[in-house]
Design a protein around this motif. Structure first.
Motif, PDB file in Angstrom:
ATOM      1  N   ARG A  58     131.795  32.565  81.948  1.00 45.31           N
ATOM      2  CA  ARG A  58     132.355  33.694  82.689  1.00 45.31           C
ATOM      3  C   ARG A  58     133.836  33.791  82.330  1.00 45.31           C
ATOM      4  O   ARG A  58     134.573  32.816  82.437  1.00 45.31           O
ATOM      5  N   VAL A  59     134.253  34.964  81.907  1.00 47.79           N
ATOM      6  CA  VAL A  59     135.656  35.210  81.575  1.00 47.79           C
ATOM      7  C   VAL A  59     136.225  36.126  82.644  1.00 47.79           C
ATOM      8  O   VAL A  59     135.715  37.218  82.875  1.00 47.79           O
ATOM      9  N   THR A  60     137.270  35.667  83.317  1.00 40.09           N
ATOM     10  CA  THR A  60     137.945  36.471  84.320  1.00 40.09           C
ATOM     11  C   THR A  60     139.236  36.980  83.700  1.00 40.09           C
ATOM     12  O   THR A  60     140.084  36.188  83.298  1.00 40.09           O
ATOM     13  N   GLU A  61     139.365  38.296  83.621  1.00 40.47           N
ATOM     14  CA  GLU A  61     140.522  38.918  82.972  1.00 40.47           C
ATOM     15  C   GLU A  61     141.826  38.416  83.578  1.00 40.47           C
ATOM     16  O   GLU A  61     142.007  38.422  84.796  1.00 40.47           O
ATOM     17  N   GLY A  62     142.721  37.920  82.720  1.00 41.58           N
ATOM     18  CA  GLY A  62     144.017  37.448  83.161  1.00 41.58           C
ATOM     19  C   GLY A  62     143.995  36.091  83.844  1.00 41.58           C
ATOM     20  O   GLY A  62     145.003  35.677  84.399  1.00 41.58           O
ATOM     21  N   ALA A  63     142.847  35.411  83.813  1.00 40.56           N
ATOM     22  CA  ALA A  63     142.759  34.124  84.519  1.00 40.56           C
ATOM     23  C   ALA A  63     142.132  33.064  83.620  1.00 40.56           C
ATOM     24  O   ALA A  63     142.647  32.778  82.560  1.00 40.56           O
ATOM     25  N   ASP A  64     140.996  32.539  84.066  1.00 41.00           N
ATOM     26  CA  ASP A  64     140.391  31.410  83.385  1.00 41.00           C
ATOM     27  C   ASP A  64     139.015  31.741  82.833  1.00 41.00           C
ATOM     28  O   ASP A  64     138.534  32.855  82.954  1.00 41.00           O
ATOM     29  N   ASP A 102     139.324  47.553  92.984  1.00 40.73           N
ATOM     30  CA  ASP A 102     140.405  47.781  92.030  1.00 40.73           C
ATOM     31  C   ASP A 102     141.359  46.598  91.915  1.00 40.73           C
ATOM     32  O   ASP A 102     141.958  46.385  90.878  1.00 40.73           O
ATOM     33  N   ASP A 103     141.513  45.815  92.981  1.00 38.60           N
ATOM     34  CA  ASP A 103     142.453  44.700  92.927  1.00 38.60           C
ATOM     35  C   ASP A 103     141.810  43.386  92.459  1.00 38.60           C
ATOM     36  O   ASP A 103     142.492  42.385  92.303  1.00 38.60           O
ATOM     37  N   GLU A 104     140.507  43.382  92.218  1.00 41.16           N
ATOM     38  CA  GLU A 104     139.837  42.192  91.681  1.00 41.16           C
ATOM     39  C   GLU A 104     139.854  42.238  90.159  1.00 41.16           C
ATOM     40  O   GLU A 104     139.615  43.285  89.564  1.00 41.16           O
ATOM     41  N   PRO A 105     140.139  41.105  89.511  1.00 41.86           N
ATOM     42  CA  PRO A 105     140.133  41.100  88.048  1.00 41.86           C
ATOM     43  C   PRO A 105     138.711  41.290  87.507  1.00 41.86           C
ATOM     44  O   PRO A 105     137.737  40.884  88.137  1.00 41.86           O
ATOM     45  N   ALA A 106     138.624  41.926  86.350  1.00 47.05           N
ATOM     46  CA  ALA A 106     137.322  42.153  85.715  1.00 47.05           C
ATOM     47  C   ALA A 106     136.751  40.827  85.222  1.00 47.05           C
ATOM     48  O   ALA A 106     137.477  39.952  84.760  1.00 47.05           O
ATOM     49  N   ARG A 107     135.445  40.691  85.348  1.00 48.14           N
ATOM     50  CA  ARG A 107     134.752  39.497  84.870  1.00 48.14           C
ATOM     51  C   ARG A 107     133.684  39.910  83.871  1.00 48.14           C
ATOM     52  O   ARG A 107     133.008  40.923  84.055  1.00 48.14           O
ATOM     53  N   ARG A 108     133.537  39.094  82.836  1.00 48.44           N
ATOM     54  CA  ARG A 108     132.470  39.297  81.854  1.00 48.44           C
ATOM     55  C   ARG A 108     131.696  37.994  81.729  1.00 48.44           C
ATOM     56  O   ARG A 108     132.276  36.912  81.781  1.00 48.44           O
ATOM     57  N   PHE A 109     130.404  38.113  81.555  1.00 47.67           N
ATOM     58  CA  PHE A 109     129.528  36.953  81.433  1.00 47.67           C
ATOM     59  C   PHE A 109     128.878  36.961  80.057  1.00 47.67           C
ATOM     60  O   PHE A 109     128.400  38.002  79.595  1.00 47.67           O
ATOM     61  N   PHE A 110     128.863  35.812  79.414  1.00 46.70           N
ATOM     62  CA  PHE A 110     128.217  35.633  78.120  1.00 46.70           C
ATOM     63  C   PHE A 110     127.174  34.544  78.305  1.00 46.70           C
ATOM     64  O   PHE A 110     127.497  33.442  78.755  1.00 46.70           O
TER      65      PHE A 110
END
Length: 83
Positions: free
Chosen positions: A28-34, A3-11
């Protein structure tokens, strides 16, 4: 992912390459980061802030548009994955 790790999506998409068959492109998109961009299996990798990613996208879109019509292989929908 906890729950404390930001969500990541891969394209991901593979680009044709005459010598190697194809080259993997992955973002790779890390929610709230880079964003993390990887081209192929070599050292062509970089982290981008959201502002840098938007500026890169804008420059790339103009540059690539100047090359002519997009090839047929690029006309696909990319569904993000969680891994």
């Amino acid at each position: 992912m906890t729950d404390d790790e930001p969500a990541r999506r891969f394209f991901r998409l593979r680009a044709p390459d005459v010598q190697r068959g194809s080259v993997a492109i992955s973002v790779r998109v890390t929610e709230g980061a880079d964003l993390y961009l990887a081209v192929g299996g070599g050292r062509r990798r970089m982290y981008l802030t959201p502002a840098e990613a938007w500026a890169t996208w804008r420059c790339l879109s103009e540059a690539v548009a100047s090359l002519g019509d997009p090839p047929d292989w690029i006309r696909v929908h990319i569904t993000p994955s969680s891994r």
